[in-house]
Motif scaffolding. Sequence first.
Motif, short mmCIF file in Angstrom:
data_model
loop_
_atom_site.label_atom_id
_atom_site.label_comp_id
_atom_site.label_asym_id
_atom_site.label_seq_id
_atom_site.Cartn_x
_atom_site.Cartn_y
_atom_site.Cartn_z
N LYS A 294 -55.90 -24.87 25.20
CA LYS A 294 -55.27 -25.58 24.10
C LYS A 294 -54.61 -24.47 23.04
CE LYS A 294 -58.94 -27.94 22.79
NZ LYS A 294 -59.65 -28.62 22.02
N TYR A 295 -55.36 -23.09 22.87
CA TYR A 295 -54.70 -22.23 21.95
C TYR A 295 -53.58 -21.49 22.55
CZ TYR A 295 -55.03 -17.71 19.69
OH TYR A 295 -54.94 -16.74 18.83
N TYR A 298 -50.81 -23.99 21.91
CA TYR A 298 -50.58 -24.37 20.69
C TYR A 298 -50.11 -22.90 19.97
CZ TYR A 298 -51.19 -26.22 15.98
OH TYR A 298 -50.98 -26.55 14.73
N SER A 338 -57.15 -24.25 17.61
CA SER A 338 -57.71 -24.85 18.59
C SER A 338 -58.27 -23.86 19.82
CB SER A 338 -56.38 -25.85 19.30
OG SER A 338 -55.82 -26.40 18.57
N ASP A 363 -57.99 -28.61 16.36
CA ASP A 363 -57.34 -29.78 16.27
C ASP A 363 -58.14 -30.89 15.49
OD1 ASP A 363 -59.44 -29.88 18.02
OD2 ASP A 363 -58.20 -29.91 19.81
#
Length: 648
Positions: A294-295, A298, A338, A363
């Motif tokens: 996710k990082y 993002y 995130s 998030d």
Amino acid sequence: RERRSKQPQGGGGATAAAAARSSIIVSEDAMDDEDSEVEADDDVMDIEEQAGAETNKTSSAGVEVEPPPIVPMIAANRHHPAATTTTIEQAAYSNTVPPKYDPIGTLPKAVYESNDDPYKDYNNDKKDGTGGLGLDDIPDDELAIAVEVSDDEDIQVAEAAVQIDPLEKQKKLKKYRRIAAGVGLVVVIVVVIVAVFATQESVDAPVVVDSTGAPTPAPTSSRRVDIESFLVQNGVVLSGVDNVEDSPQYKAFEWISDVDELALSSTDSNLLQRYALTTFHYATNEGMGQCQEKYEAYVPNACEDGGKVPFLSSSNECDWYGTECNGDNVVTSFRVASNSLSGTIPEEIRFLDSLTFLQIADDGTPGAEAITGPIPESLGELLNLEDLYLSGNSLTGTLPDSLYDLASLKTLQLNGNKIGGSLSSNIGKLSSLGGLFFLDNRLDGSLPSEIGMLGSLNFLYATNNELSGEIPSEIGQASSLVNLLLDANELTGSIPSEIGLLDILGYPTSNEPNGLRLDGNQLTGSLPESIYGLQRLQMLNLASNSLTGTISASIGQLQLLETLDLNDNMFDGTVPSELGLLSNLSLLLIQENDLTGQMPEEVCSVELLTTSSSFPVFCSDCDGNVPEIKCSCCDACFSEAEGQCESN
């Protein structure tokens, strides 16, 4: 040999005592032992001074007495403590004895009273006429015999006889003390030299690291000491608190000083920023040792695909996840979003004092790990900071006053935390602030009037807090506002007419409509006429208040309006036909009011309101056998039974 019966009688005890002091005294038993021969030493004490002192003495009859001959003397006395265990126990003594010293060992009460010659007279209970001790007063078994000899005559005495210097013991004692002092000094010097060499060896000793990369106890190095001193001088706490060795600060210090392959010194310019990032890594439970999917999605180029490496790698910290540096390898941006971090934001973040962008966000997934604790006061020391994003965590406490000192701050985003307290009047100091976001927190109190001093403010998001009081009229001075969201609070009073001064409110900046949201408060009164002058509005939501009055025909001026929500108020009258002029209107909710009559055909002709949708977009109080509003074009009517809009 002289016998006792042949002692001189004229002077009595004084004459005998004088003879005894100027003679050689030998015990009878010693003299009878013909086999014991000892040659007299040349070091026999010279008693010339004592003999000379006698020349001025006179007899009791006033006749001058010849001084006794000056002769050496040797003595032996079986009662003296120095006597040996030879066949004849003997000891030597002279007449030059110290005060209160008994040369024979038989005069326990003897004292000396003469100031001129402390060795001259023995004063006792028994005294003769001249103050001296008579020979007749000495017991037979303690009598000593005096014999006069010449200097060149060989003298045969007992082998154990020795010459005694009564001051010799003191001289030897002083000598021994000098020797002891010298030896002690040498020992001290040797210990100091050994300590110096031992310290040098510990300084040069290599760092010991176990297989896991964690530091193990190693001799203290000068570099480690220097780094520790440097950090302490900069306000880092490395001692004096409970469990300090388990703290992120101490772990970071140990890694920097004992493990880090770069082996920075206290004089390296990037030591503090490397230490700050390392402390952040430990404070967030070592969460920066990985880069989650996710990082990576993002924050583009923040992970391996962007050439970055995990925290605590041996490369420069400018290569670590989320960091961006200038040409001098100084960190100017740090972005973490995130990455499922937990723990706290350490105070040492202040050492990244060249930061212009700081994002420590998540998030906000329910149940997920998050950053906790207060916003560190030290963030106020990042005077170059322009953008601060701390959303989606579980931060608590209040806004630190130091934040209001960030004069360069343009964006402050704190959405989705648990921050309480109120906005300080110092908010007016943030003259460069363009976005103030603190949705979904626990801020209370009223909006400070100083909010009107923020001439650069474009976005004010305060949704879902506990703000109370009236909306300050000074809000109209924040003339750059394009999106004002004060919904889901506890605001009271009426909508200030000054709000109509925000003539760019609603100006489009994204795909989402901008405008004014005051829904979910306790506002009262009628709509100010000035609100219809906000012709850039894309969104107007005043639902769930206690607003009264009618909907003015001037609403037709808001031709850019896309959403209009006036539900759950106390508006009365009829629906104005001017609503049909709002060709961009895609959401119209006017249910739960006191409106009556027929829905105007002009409104029913708005195309977007009649387009099929998966949710109600055009709802009024048209339900029931006797509806308050007759609407054939509404896609939903409010059902009191269900408490919601039900599709037609």
